[in-house]
Design a protein around this motif. Sequence first.
Motif, PDB file in Angstrom:
ATOM      1  N   ASP A  39      -6.260 -13.217  11.067  1.00  0.00           N
ATOM      2  CA  ASP A  39      -4.981 -13.918  11.233  1.00  0.00           C
ATOM      3  C   ASP A  39      -3.861 -13.331  10.370  1.00  0.00           C
ATOM      4  OD1 ASP A  39      -5.265 -14.905   8.708  1.00  0.00           O
ATOM      5  OD2 ASP A  39      -5.997 -16.860   9.315  1.00  0.00           O
ATOM      6  N   SER A  40      -4.029 -12.081   9.929  1.00  0.00           N
ATOM      7  CA  SER A  40      -2.931 -11.444   9.200  1.00  0.00           C
ATOM      8  C   SER A  40      -2.389 -10.276   9.998  1.00  0.00           C
ATOM      9  CB  SER A  40      -3.416 -10.939   7.843  1.00  0.00           C
ATOM     10  OG  SER A  40      -2.398 -10.178   7.253  1.00  0.00           O
ATOM     11  N   GLU A  41      -1.057 -10.237  10.131  1.00  0.00           N
ATOM     12  CA  GLU A  41      -0.421  -9.093  10.824  1.00  0.00           C
ATOM     13  C   GLU A  41      -0.385  -7.876   9.918  1.00  0.00           C
ATOM     14  OE1 GLU A  41       3.688 -10.361  12.222  1.00  0.00           O
ATOM     15  OE2 GLU A  41       3.084 -11.945  10.793  1.00  0.00           O
ATOM     16  N   TYR A  42      -0.623  -8.082   8.619  1.00  0.00           N
ATOM     17  CA  TYR A  42      -0.321  -7.024   7.656  1.00  0.00           C
ATOM     18  C   TYR A  42      -1.554  -6.416   6.995  1.00  0.00           C
ATOM     19  CZ  TYR A  42       4.338  -8.894   8.335  1.00  0.00           C
ATOM     20  OH  TYR A  42       5.505  -9.327   8.889  1.00  0.00           O
ATOM     21  N   ILE A  43      -2.697  -6.494   7.666  1.00  0.00           N
ATOM     22  CA  ILE A  43      -3.864  -5.745   7.204  1.00  0.00           C
ATOM     23  C   ILE A  43      -4.217  -4.771   8.334  1.00  0.00           C
ATOM     24  CG2 ILE A  43      -6.296  -5.864   6.550  1.00  0.00           C
ATOM     25  CD1 ILE A  43      -5.734  -8.501   5.218  1.00  0.00           C
ATOM     26  N   GLU A 133      -4.891   3.050 -16.478  1.00  0.00           N
ATOM     27  CA  GLU A 133      -3.492   3.172 -16.912  1.00  0.00           C
ATOM     28  C   GLU A 133      -2.509   2.886 -15.793  1.00  0.00           C
ATOM     29  OE1 GLU A 133      -2.725   6.911 -18.947  1.00  0.00           O
ATOM     30  OE2 GLU A 133      -4.779   6.933 -19.710  1.00  0.00           O
ATOM     31  N   LEU A 134      -2.977   2.975 -14.539  1.00  0.00           N
ATOM     32  CA  LEU A 134      -2.051   2.866 -13.407  1.00  0.00           C
ATOM     33  C   LEU A 134      -2.717   2.126 -12.244  1.00  0.00           C
ATOM     34  CD1 LEU A 134       0.789   4.179 -12.490  1.00  0.00           C
ATOM     35  CD2 LEU A 134      -0.654   5.733 -11.175  1.00  0.00           C
ATOM     36  N   LEU A 135      -2.064   1.057 -11.783  1.00  0.00           N
ATOM     37  CA  LEU A 135      -2.533   0.344 -10.587  1.00  0.00           C
ATOM     38  C   LEU A 135      -1.570   0.670  -9.448  1.00  0.00           C
ATOM     39  CD1 LEU A 135      -3.293  -3.182 -12.117  1.00  0.00           C
ATOM     40  CD2 LEU A 135      -4.875  -1.274 -11.742  1.00  0.00           C
ATOM     41  N   TRP A 136      -2.103   0.822  -8.256  1.00  0.00           N
ATOM     42  CA  TRP A 136      -1.211   1.091  -7.127  1.00  0.00           C
ATOM     43  C   TRP A 136      -1.722   0.383  -5.884  1.00  0.00           C
ATOM     44  CZ3 TRP A 136      -2.600   4.232  -2.785  1.00  0.00           C
ATOM     45  CH2 TRP A 136      -3.838   4.872  -2.892  1.00  0.00           C
ATOM     46  N   LEU A 137      -0.859   0.286  -4.896  1.00  0.00           N
ATOM     47  CA  LEU A 137      -1.238  -0.384  -3.641  1.00  0.00           C
ATOM     48  C   LEU A 137      -0.333   0.110  -2.525  1.00  0.00           C
ATOM     49  CD1 LEU A 137       1.150  -2.684  -3.086  1.00  0.00           C
ATOM     50  CD2 LEU A 137      -0.061  -3.870  -4.891  1.00  0.00           C
ATOM     51  N   GLN A 138      -0.748  -0.195  -1.309  1.00  0.00           N
ATOM     52  CA  GLN A 138       0.071   0.106  -0.139  1.00  0.00           C
ATOM     53  C   GLN A 138       0.288  -1.179   0.630  1.00  0.00           C
ATOM     54  OE1 GLN A 138      -2.196   3.386   1.646  1.00  0.00           O
ATOM     55  NE2 GLN A 138      -0.609   4.735   0.871  1.00  0.00           N
ATOM     56  N   VAL A 139       1.498  -1.332   1.169  1.00  0.00           N
ATOM     57  CA  VAL A 139       1.838  -2.599   1.822  1.00  0.00           C
ATOM     58  C   VAL A 139       2.789  -2.339   2.995  1.00  0.00           C
ATOM     59  CG1 VAL A 139       3.685  -3.000   0.095  1.00  0.00           C
ATOM     60  CG2 VAL A 139       2.754  -4.944   1.367  1.00  0.00           C
ATOM     61  N   TYR A 140       2.606  -3.115   4.070  1.00  0.00           N
ATOM     62  CA  TYR A 140       3.573  -3.052   5.174  1.00  0.00           C
ATOM     63  C   TYR A 140       4.943  -3.443   4.603  1.00  0.00           C
ATOM     64  CZ  TYR A 140       0.150  -3.104   9.083  1.00  0.00           C
ATOM     65  OH  TYR A 140      -0.835  -2.815   9.989  1.00  0.00           O
ATOM     66  N   ASN A 141       5.939  -2.635   4.917  1.00  0.00           N
ATOM     67  CA  ASN A 141       7.288  -2.876   4.411  1.00  0.00           C
ATOM     68  C   ASN A 141       7.832  -4.257   4.820  1.00  0.00           C
ATOM     69  OD1 ASN A 141       9.231  -1.863   2.841  1.00  0.00           O
ATOM     70  ND2 ASN A 141       9.986  -0.325   4.285  1.00  0.00           N
ATOM     71  N   GLU A 142       7.255  -4.851   5.868  1.00  0.00           N
ATOM     72  CA  GLU A 142       7.738  -6.152   6.359  1.00  0.00           C
ATOM     73  C   GLU A 142       6.982  -7.334   5.767  1.00  0.00           C
ATOM     74  OE1 GLU A 142       7.501  -6.341  10.591  1.00  0.00           O
ATOM     75  OE2 GLU A 142       8.599  -4.470  10.853  1.00  0.00           O
ATOM     76  N   ASN A 143       6.009  -7.073   4.918  1.00  0.00           N
ATOM     77  CA  ASN A 143       5.148  -8.143   4.398  1.00  0.00           C
ATOM     78  C   ASN A 143       5.887  -8.879   3.271  1.00  0.00           C
ATOM     79  OD1 ASN A 143       3.152  -9.720   3.249  1.00  0.00           O
ATOM     80  ND2 ASN A 143       1.578  -8.119   3.273  1.00  0.00           N
ATOM     81  N   ARG A 144       6.684  -9.887   3.658  1.00  0.00           N
ATOM     82  CA  ARG A 144       7.574 -10.546   2.690  1.00  0.00           C
ATOM     83  C   ARG A 144       6.782 -11.202   1.553  1.00  0.00           C
ATOM     84  NH1 ARG A 144      11.090  -7.439   3.367  1.00  0.00           N
ATOM     85  NH2 ARG A 144      11.969  -8.477   1.561  1.00  0.00           N
ATOM     86  N   LEU A 145       5.673 -11.889   1.892  1.00  0.00           N
ATOM     87  CA  LEU A 145       4.874 -12.555   0.849  1.00  0.00           C
ATOM     88  C   LEU A 145       4.287 -11.532  -0.112  1.00  0.00           C
ATOM     89  CD1 LEU A 145       2.858 -15.346   2.689  1.00  0.00           C
ATOM     90  CD2 LEU A 145       4.443 -15.628   0.775  1.00  0.00           C
ATOM     91  N   GLY A 146       3.755 -10.452   0.459  1.00  0.00           N
ATOM     92  CA  GLY A 146       3.161  -9.405  -0.367  1.00  0.00           C
ATOM     93  C   GLY A 146       4.222  -8.772  -1.263  1.00  0.00           C
ATOM     94  N   LEU A 147       5.344  -8.363  -0.656  1.00  0.00           N
ATOM     95  CA  LEU A 147       6.398  -7.709  -1.448  1.00  0.00           C
ATOM     96  C   LEU A 147       6.947  -8.642  -2.516  1.00  0.00           C
ATOM     97  CD1 LEU A 147       8.405  -5.712   1.229  1.00  0.00           C
ATOM     98  CD2 LEU A 147       7.261  -4.829  -0.792  1.00  0.00           C
ATOM     99  N   GLY A 148       7.135  -9.934  -2.137  1.00  0.00           N
ATOM    100  CA  GLY A 148       7.641 -10.915  -3.114  1.00  0.00           C
ATOM    101  C   GLY A 148       6.715 -10.985  -4.311  1.00  0.00           C
TER     102      GLY A 148
END
Length: 182
Positions: A39-43, A133-148
Amino acid sequence: MKFTPKTLLLKNGKEVIIRSAELSDAARLLNTVREYINDSEYIPKLNEEFTLSLEEEEQWIKSFIDHKNSLLLIAEYEGQILGNINISSHQRIIMQHTAVIGMGILNAWRNSGLGTHLMQQAIEWAEENPVLELLWLQVYNENRLGLGLYKKMGFQENGVIKNFFKHENRYYDNLTMSLSLK
Ligand SMILES: CC(C)(COP(=O)(O)OP(=O)(O)OC[C@H]1O[C@@H](n2cnc3c(N)ncnc32)[C@H](O)[C@@H]1OP(=O)(O)O)[C@@H](O)C(=O)NCCC(=O)NCCS
């Protein structure tokens, strides 16, 4: 590195437990991940591509138990697993100070502050880790909850690959973000 379990309060007044995943969580975690992917559009994985068996899920959990610079946390409420966050450290020496983050939460529990708690706990654990020392991730540019969430936690935007995701003839941009722990 061990994680000490925590009980934390959500915006809806419910108290959830955040703890490391154990092998005995495999079946319930598998169900939760299957449900939130569905039920997630962003995975970027379709339901039919999520084909992990119980044994493979156990192996996945075990890999976090075995790798001391990786962590798999789950959030639990009254015996139900609501979501997870994972820090997967790189196994090559030149990149072993870096780790990629993945996370997901059941639909009914999103935008409740649970993602913030999971991310906060994961970052605090990583800050204590002597190697990371460094954490990173990738996210759909439209994922408002994730980006927030990620911006609030201090992640910086590193760059976008345009049209990286393609689903039903629609394209989506992929944003890479990172957080320096130093
Ligand atoms: C992304 C996800 C993990 C975030 O967890 P969450 O519990 O929903 O997040 P939180 O409620 O802790 O935080 C979200 C923040 O974004 C803010 N936010 C909500 N809608 C927003 C919008 N349209 N624009 C900007 N910010 C927004 C919220 O206000 C909140 O910040 P606040 O607590 O300071 O008010 C969760 O929504 C999820 O599992 N989504 C589906 C799967 C997914 O996208 N996984 C991540 C792949 S990278």
